[in-house]
Structures are given as structure tokens and as C-alpha cells.
Scaffold this active site. Structure first.
Site, short mmCIF file in Angstrom:
data_model
loop_
_atom_site.label_atom_id
_atom_site.label_comp_id
_atom_site.label_asym_id
_atom_site.label_seq_id
_atom_site.Cartn_x
_atom_site.Cartn_y
_atom_site.Cartn_z
N GLN A 278 30.56 -19.94 2.63
CA GLN A 278 29.10 -19.74 2.56
C GLN A 278 28.46 -19.58 3.94
OE1 GLN A 278 27.31 -19.06 0.03
NE2 GLN A 278 28.85 -19.47 -1.52
N CYS B 192 31.08 -23.31 -9.94
CA CYS B 192 32.43 -23.62 -9.42
C CYS B 192 32.44 -24.92 -8.64
CB CYS B 192 32.96 -22.48 -8.55
SG CYS B 192 33.32 -21.02 -9.48
N HIS C 84 33.26 -26.92 -3.29
CA HIS C 84 33.61 -25.87 -4.27
C HIS C 84 35.02 -26.16 -4.79
CE1 HIS C 84 34.77 -21.76 -5.51
NE2 HIS C 84 33.49 -21.48 -5.55
N ASP D 139 35.83 -24.95 5.12
CA ASP D 139 35.59 -23.87 4.17
C ASP D 139 34.32 -23.15 4.62
OD1 ASP D 139 34.65 -22.33 2.11
OD2 ASP D 139 34.89 -23.86 0.55
N LYS E 287 31.91 -11.95 0.61
CA LYS E 287 30.59 -12.60 0.75
C LYS E 287 29.90 -12.14 2.04
CE LYS E 287 32.16 -16.77 -1.59
NZ LYS E 287 31.55 -16.96 -2.89
C1 LIG Z 1 31.82 -22.86 -0.63
C2 LIG Z 1 32.80 -21.90 -1.24
N1 LIG Z 1 34.11 -22.05 -1.01
C3 LIG Z 1 35.03 -21.22 -1.50
C4 LIG Z 1 34.67 -20.17 -2.30
C5 LIG Z 1 35.76 -19.30 -2.86
O1 LIG Z 1 35.71 -18.03 -2.33
P1 LIG Z 1 36.68 -16.90 -2.91
O2 LIG Z 1 36.47 -16.90 -4.40
O3 LIG Z 1 36.20 -15.66 -2.26
O4 LIG Z 1 38.06 -17.27 -2.55
C6 LIG Z 1 33.34 -19.97 -2.60
C7 LIG Z 1 32.93 -18.87 -3.50
O5 LIG Z 1 32.01 -18.96 -4.25
C8 LIG Z 1 32.37 -20.84 -2.05
O6 LIG Z 1 31.07 -20.70 -2.31
#
Ligand SMILES: Cc1ncc(COP(=O)(O)O)c(C=O)c1O
Length: 380
Positions: free
Chosen positions: A177, A338, A113, A174, A200
């Protein structure tokens, strides 16, 4: 389960298939937020009156709940952030800036992401580091998603950590998900940092978590200066509080932190195994049917994956499909998700993603498939 989510009472027709972007909130989370603002409002850490003491107690109770949720050793290893993005940027700007030097390598792949790619790219530019997609003897940091948001693939974190440790690299996971869908055990994973977002996980927006091993957090300077993060301030110099407060400058997102505990309680009251079984059954049913659709390609081939499916259909633009489905009250994600480098690796600029939460049902999967069939006939 659906009846615990007020949004579906207000909009019974809504088929929400975008929980990978953000999950709806159960009543218990909304109630916790309301209770804080309506009945128990106060700031944390600063005052000795009852309202402040109660807010501080509840704020700290969430830290302990998150510690258990992640099976971290110490509550001090849990830093509240604004979300996953904020947590990863904190590692980059604090640990990365002070521990990495020109020529060092960061191992990060195109599957990530943007939140787990751009901060490393920015740091690489600033410090003269190299971004590579394999672990080499020069690797000092590995940044990897536990579960990816495009293919849903679950990465073998324990194995990656073992390989990273052979070359002395730090591992940042990270967990945006993964955290809503499976039991996380940071001690078993062995990672140095683990980031996730409250929103999430059925919690409020604006709050997230960075887990960091105690010794690492202690070795890191603060990124922001201000109230709460100090030990002593004089005109000449400031000394800093111990972690985690060192990284929580200013009045924090108190209400959201308190309501995050309600979200964790909600997940744990169902049980991550039950959540995973339910959501995976939905994904498998969906994918069985999608595989029979002519011209449809599912991105990724991993069998070990989370409850999401990203796909393209020959001759139909994902935005047209999502617009068609929205007219039928079906919410799916479309676009670059993203993760532009990831989509580029599939030769794409856009795709459609269906993702599940605990409130979804098999009937919704079948309704989605019916409307998908209509969309294909209409749009192709
Ligand atoms: C794999 C992953 N990492 C990071 C994020 C970023 O999360 P946030 O926008 O809540 O900081 C997302 C959000 O879609 C994600 O799917």
C-alpha cells in the site's frame, strides 16, 4: 492526469475509488507492454541474438529503476516476483524455513493483510513457531505493513526496525500500500526485506518486487528449481546462481517487468510528494464530510495515514452499499478487505473502503458523497 489513462476515455462516467486493490494503467505502461509484444519480443538471459539481448537489457533496466525507486544499495538486492504475496512467501519459504527453529517467535499483528499473515501462520505450523503481536527477546522475525490496507495507518518502520534489531530480529515490510503513494527509502527504513506489487503502482499485474539486503539474500536457498537460477548442473548436483537470479527460476514475466519501469517512470515524473499531497487532500475532504454522516464510523484513528478510508454505516450492509454505488458507476471495495482478523478486531465481518489514486478528483469525492447520501436514504 485522468487523460493519461485510456480506461477513463472509454468509460468517462467511471468514478474509480478502489486503487488500494489495484490501480488503472497510464498509456505509457500499456504502450511499453504493447511495444514489447508487438515489436521487441524476445526471451532474456539465454540467447545472443538481437531480440534477446534487447529484452535482457530492458529487463535489467527495470531492476536498476526499482533499485533507485527504493534507494537500495545494489541492483542485486532486487528480486522480481509475481507480487507482494509471492515476495512474502519467498521470504517465509526460504529465509524462514532455514533460519527459524521451534519456539522462535514471529511478531505479526492482526492488522495485516492476509498476504502478510497467512504465510507466517503456515510457517509457524510447519516449524513449531509462535505468532505474537509484540517484540520479545525470542522474536526472530517481524512482519509488518508500511501502510495498512484497512485503516491506512502508516507504521513507524524505522522505530520498529530499531526495536527489532535490539533482539536480533529480521524485519519484513509489506509495502504493497505504501509504494504507490510515498517515497520509499529502504536504507533509511533499515528493514531487511521490502515487498511491493507492480499493479498497485500503475504497472502490470503479475509482477512485483522483493528487496532483500544482499547478505541475507546470499544466505538464502532457492525455493524453486529450474532454468536461470543455476550456476552448474550435473547429474549428481546443482549449484545455484547468485541472487537475484537464484530466486527467479524459469522464463520470467518479461513484458510485465519491462512495463514496470514505465510505471515507475510515471510515478517519478509526477513526484511522490505531489502524489501524496493530492491524494491526501482528497481523503481529508472525504473524511471531513463522512464524520458528519449519522451512524457512520471510520475504522482507525491514525492521523498519519495513506489515501484510503474504510467505514461502516449502521443498518446498511457494505455489499448493498457497493452494489448501489456500482449502479451509479462508482467503484468502491466492500467485504473483508483480505484482512479478516483485522476486521474481527473491530467486531466486523465486512466494511466499505474508498481509496484514491493520482487520477481521482475533488469532484469525484463530491459525487461519491451525493450518492452515499442517496444510498443511506434508500437502504436504511
Ligand atoms: C497491505 C497489502 N499487502 C499485500 C497485498 C497483496 O498484494 P498482491 O495481491 O498484489 O500480492 C495487498 C493487496 O491488496 C495489500 O493491500
Amino acid at each position: 492526469m485522468r487523460d493519461q489513462f485510456p480506461i477513463f476515455k472509454k468509460h468517462p462516467e467511471l468514478i474509480y475509488l478502489d486503487s488500494a486493490a489495484t490501480a488503472h494503467k497510464p498509456k505509457s505502461v500499456i504502450d511499453a507492454l504493447m511495444q514489447f509484444y508487438a515489436e521487441e519480443y524476445g526471451t532474456v538471459h539465454r540467447a545472443i541474438y538481437k531480440g534477446s539481448l534487447l529484452a535482457t537489457e530492458k529487463y535489467n533496466a527495470t531492476r536498476e529503476a526499482v533499485r533507485k525507486f527504493l534507494n537500495a544499495k545494489h541492483a542485486e538486492e532486487i528480486v522480481f516476483t509475481r507480487g507482494t504475496t509471492d515476495a512474502i512467501n519467498l521470504v517465509a519459504l526460504s529465509w524462514g524455513r532455514t533460519h527459524l527453529k521451534e519456539g522462535d517467535e514471529i511478531c505479526v499483528s492482526e492488522k495485516e493483510h492476509h498476504s502478510n499473515f497467512v504465510p507466517w501462520q503456515m510457517l509457524a505450523k510447519e516449524k513449531g513457531l509462535k505468532l505474537v503481536s509484540t517484540i520479545t527477546p525470542r522474536t526472530r522475525l517481524v512482519a509488518i505493513a508500511h501502510m495498512t490496507n484497512v485503516t491506512g495507518e502508516i507504521h513507524p518502520i524505522e522505530e520498529i526496525v530499531a526495536r527489532a534489531k535490539e533482539v536480533g530480529a529480521v524485519v519484513v515490510v509489506d509495502g504493497a500500500q505504501a509504494a504507490p503513494h510515498r517515497k520509499i527509502d529502504v536504507q533509511a527504513l533499515g528493514c531487511d526485506f521490502y515487498a511491493f506489487s507492480g499493479h498497485k503502482c500503475y504497472g502490470p499485474t503479475g509482477v512485483g518486487v522483493l528487496y532483500g539486503k544482499k547478505a541475507l539474500l546470499e544466505s538464502m536457498p532457492p525455493v524453486q528449481g529450474g532454468g536461470d537460477m543455476i550456476a552448474k548442473v550435473t547429474l549428481e548436483k546443482t549449484t545455484y546462481a547468485e541472487p537475484p537470479l537464484r530466486f527467479e527460476a524459469g522464463t520470467p514475466i518479461i513484458g510485465s517487468v519491462i512495463a514496470l519501469k514505465a510505471a515507475i517512470d510515471f510515478i517519478e515524473s509526477i513526484g511522490q510528494d505531489i502524489i501524496a499531497t493530492h491524494e491526501n487532500a482528497l481523503r481529508q475532504t472525504l473524511e471531513e464530510h463522512l464524520r458528519a454522516v449519522k451512524g457512520l464510523t471510520i475504522l482507525g484513528t491514525s492521523l498519519e495515514k495513506g489515501p484510503l478510508t474504510t467505514f461502516t454505516i449502521e443498518g446498511i450492509h457494505p455489499l448493498d452499499l457497493a452494489t448501489f454505488l456500482d449502479l451509479k458507476n462508482i467503484a468502491v471495495r466492500s467485504g473483508h478487505l483480505c484482512a479478516q482478523p483485522c476486521l474481527q478486531s473491530f467486531g466486523l465481518t465486512a466494511a466499505t473502503r474508498v481509496s484514491f489514486g493520482i487520477y481521482n478528483t475533488k469532484e469525484e469525492v463530491y459525487r461519491f458523497l451525493e450518492e452515499l447520501d442517496r444510498a443511506i436514504r434508500k437502504l436504511s
